[in-house]
Structures are given as C-alpha cells and as structure tokens.
Design an enzyme around this catalytic site. Structure first.
Site, PDB file in Angstrom:
ATOM      1  N   LYS A 208      14.689 -26.912  -3.080  1.00 52.84           N
ATOM      2  CA  LYS A 208      13.403 -26.919  -2.387  1.00 52.84           C
ATOM      3  C   LYS A 208      12.361 -27.746  -3.150  1.00 52.84           C
ATOM      4  O   LYS A 208      12.569 -28.105  -4.315  1.00 52.84           O
ATOM      5  CB  LYS A 208      12.937 -25.464  -2.208  1.00 52.84           C
ATOM      6  CG  LYS A 208      13.834 -24.628  -1.295  1.00 52.84           C
ATOM      7  CD  LYS A 208      13.262 -23.230  -1.101  1.00 52.84           C
ATOM      8  CE  LYS A 208      14.092 -22.424  -0.117  1.00 52.84           C
ATOM      9  NZ  LYS A 208      13.497 -21.075   0.120  1.00 52.84           N
TER      10      LYS A 208
ATOM     11  N   TYR B 229      14.682 -22.837  10.247  1.00 52.98           N
ATOM     12  CA  TYR B 229      14.141 -21.495  10.001  1.00 52.98           C
ATOM     13  C   TYR B 229      13.825 -20.741  11.299  1.00 52.98           C
ATOM     14  O   TYR B 229      12.979 -19.843  11.300  1.00 52.98           O
ATOM     15  CB  TYR B 229      12.898 -21.582   9.109  1.00 52.98           C
ATOM     16  CG  TYR B 229      13.233 -21.808   7.636  1.00 52.98           C
ATOM     17  CD1 TYR B 229      14.066 -20.921   6.938  1.00 52.98           C
ATOM     18  CD2 TYR B 229      12.706 -22.884   6.927  1.00 52.98           C
ATOM     19  CE1 TYR B 229      14.370 -21.115   5.592  1.00 52.98           C
ATOM     20  CE2 TYR B 229      13.006 -23.079   5.566  1.00 52.98           C
ATOM     21  CZ  TYR B 229      13.836 -22.185   4.914  1.00 52.98           C
ATOM     22  OH  TYR B 229      14.130 -22.372   3.580  1.00 52.98           O
TER      23      TYR B 229
ATOM     24  N   ARG C 280      17.389 -18.189  -9.251  1.00 52.36           N
ATOM     25  CA  ARG C 280      16.037 -17.687  -8.980  1.00 52.36           C
ATOM     26  C   ARG C 280      15.561 -16.764 -10.103  1.00 52.36           C
ATOM     27  O   ARG C 280      14.380 -16.735 -10.438  1.00 52.36           O
ATOM     28  CB  ARG C 280      16.016 -16.970  -7.629  1.00 52.36           C
ATOM     29  CG  ARG C 280      16.129 -17.940  -6.445  1.00 52.36           C
ATOM     30  CD  ARG C 280      16.499 -17.204  -5.183  1.00 52.36           C
ATOM     31  NE  ARG C 280      16.342 -17.994  -3.974  1.00 52.36           N
ATOM     32  CZ  ARG C 280      16.751 -17.604  -2.777  1.00 52.36           C
ATOM     33  NH1 ARG C 280      17.337 -16.422  -2.643  1.00 52.36           N
ATOM     34  NH2 ARG C 280      16.579 -18.365  -1.714  1.00 52.36           N
TER      35      ARG C 280
ATOM     36  N   ASN D 171      10.912 -20.233  -4.254  1.00 57.06           N
ATOM     37  CA  ASN D 171      12.109 -19.648  -4.866  1.00 57.06           C
ATOM     38  C   ASN D 171      13.234 -20.663  -5.036  1.00 57.06           C
ATOM     39  O   ASN D 171      14.410 -20.310  -5.075  1.00 57.06           O
ATOM     40  CB  ASN D 171      12.561 -18.412  -4.089  1.00 57.06           C
ATOM     41  CG  ASN D 171      12.935 -18.762  -2.663  1.00 57.06           C
ATOM     42  OD1 ASN D 171      12.829 -19.903  -2.246  1.00 57.06           O
ATOM     43  ND2 ASN D 171      13.386 -17.773  -1.930  1.00 57.06           N
TER      44      ASN D 171
ATOM     45  N   HIS E 297      17.662 -22.923  -1.200  1.00 58.08           N
ATOM     46  CA  HIS E 297      18.198 -22.289   0.002  1.00 58.08           C
ATOM     47  C   HIS E 297      19.717 -22.391  -0.039  1.00 58.08           C
ATOM     48  O   HIS E 297      20.255 -23.413  -0.475  1.00 58.08           O
ATOM     49  CB  HIS E 297      17.701 -22.997   1.268  1.00 58.08           C
ATOM     50  CG  HIS E 297      18.482 -22.613   2.491  1.00 58.08           C
ATOM     51  ND1 HIS E 297      18.194 -21.478   3.230  1.00 58.08           N
ATOM     52  CD2 HIS E 297      19.598 -23.161   3.054  1.00 58.08           C
ATOM     53  CE1 HIS E 297      19.094 -21.372   4.207  1.00 58.08           C
ATOM     54  NE2 HIS E 297      19.950 -22.379   4.130  1.00 58.08           N
TER      55      HIS E 297
ATOM     56  N   GLU F 228      23.906 -25.181   9.844  1.00 63.12           N
ATOM     57  CA  GLU F 228      22.964 -25.870   8.952  1.00 63.12           C
ATOM     58  C   GLU F 228      23.520 -27.220   8.487  1.00 63.12           C
ATOM     59  O   GLU F 228      22.776 -28.191   8.386  1.00 63.12           O
ATOM     60  CB  GLU F 228      22.648 -24.963   7.756  1.00 63.12           C
ATOM     61  CG  GLU F 228      21.863 -23.725   8.169  1.00 63.12           C
ATOM     62  CD  GLU F 228      21.697 -22.693   7.050  1.00 63.12           C
ATOM     63  OE1 GLU F 228      22.223 -22.920   5.939  1.00 63.12           O
ATOM     64  OE2 GLU F 228      21.041 -21.670   7.297  1.00 63.12           O
TER      65      GLU F 228
END
Ligand code: IDP
Ligand code: MG
Length: 154
Positions: free
Chosen positions: A9, A49, A102, A112, A115, A126
């Site tokens: 991320k 999402y 994390r 965090n 993904h 995905e």
C-alpha cells in the site's frame, strides 16, 4: 499451487518498505508471478473494495489507497493465500503479532502496509482486476526444488 494478490500500500511505498516486505515473501519461498508499480484510480479501488462500500472507513480507505503509488504483486506457492495472510498479521498494526508484517512495521488502523486476498474466490477476482492473463509469468526459480519436497506438491 495457489496464487494470491498482494498490494504493498501507499504507506509501505512512501516509507521505503517495499524491499523489506518483498524480501520476507521471497525468503519464505513464495514466487513472484507478476508485479506492477502503479497509481490506482477510484474506479479500480471501488471495485476492489466493493465489499466495504457501506463501512464508515470506506471513503478514507479509497482516498488513502489512491493517494500515492502501490506495488501490485501476484505471489504463487502451496497454500499461498493462507501463508501470506499469516505473514501479514491482523488488520490493525496495534493488534498484529510481532513477527508479522503489520505487527513489525505498523501501529495504525488504516495505514496497515499491505493487502492480501482472503480466499481463493477473492484471489481469482482480484488478480483479474489488476492483471491481464499475459502479465502472469510462468517460470521456475532455480531454488524451487529445495523449497518444496515432492510430498508438499501432491
Ligand atoms: P484486511 O485488509 O485485513 O483484509 P479488511 O477488514 O478487509 O482487512 O479491511 C480492508 C482495509 O480497510 C484494511 O486493510 C484497512 O486498510 C482498512 N480498514 C479496515 N477497518 C478499518 C477501520 O476500522 N478504520 C480504518 N481503516 C480500516
Ligand atoms: Mg479484507
């Protein structure tokens, strides 16, 4: 063999943790099957999402994920989805166990770092959302025969 979609991320990219995180997956024995460094637009993020659309954190999540580049990865391995989710740790950095990504690198609820697909169905959806079939590379790492015993591959 199973494939999973991993996103490093914006916070992982901005904090210079891409290499550190990717090293953990490589060291574990997971194989990179595809990779793309990109900035995600709102349309892709809203599809990705979709299950969280009604949640109070949704708007902030989409803003955060589109703010800055991400590294998209398809990782491959035996039970790769479960293995990666275990390595990621619990959703919020403060709850995640030390030793997990994390747990070791974050303290935030939203920032965090990573993904990872949470089921075979999610992984399939995905991977298709972010990669074309021809972007997935079939290859054999040199050390492959020393990562899995023949029993692991049955
Ligand atoms: P996961 O990433 O561990 O699968 P999900 O519950 O699917 O967790 O949530 C997706 C993402 O939404 C999280 O990784 C996190 O970035 C964000 N998120 C989830 N819950 C909250 C929250 O309560 N506050 C802020 N962000 C959240
Ligand atoms: Mg999730």
């Amino acid at each position: 063999m199973e494939r999973t979609l991993i996103i490093l991320k914006p916070d992982a990219v901005q904090r210079g943790l891409m290499g550190t995180i990717l090293t953990r997956f490589e060291s574990k024995g997971l194989k990179v099957a595809a990779a793309r460094f990109t900035k995600l637009d709102e349309s892709l993020l809203s599809q990705h999402y979709a299950e969280h659309k009604e949640r109070p954190f949704y708007a902030g999540l989409v803003r955060f994920m589109g703010e800055s580049p991400v590294l998209l990865l398809v990782l491959e391995g035996v039970e790769a989805i479960t293995v990666c989710r275990k390595m990621m740790g619990k959703t919020f950095g403060r709850d995640a166990e030390p030793g997990t990504i994390r747990g070791d690198f974050g303290v935030s609820r939203s920032y965090n770092l990573i993904h990872g697909s949470d089921s075979p169905e999610a992984a399939q959806r995905e991977i298709k959302l972010f990669f074309n079939a021809e972007d997935i590379v079939e290859w054999q790492p040199a050390g492959h025969t020393w990562v899995y015993d023949s029993e692991d591959l049955q």
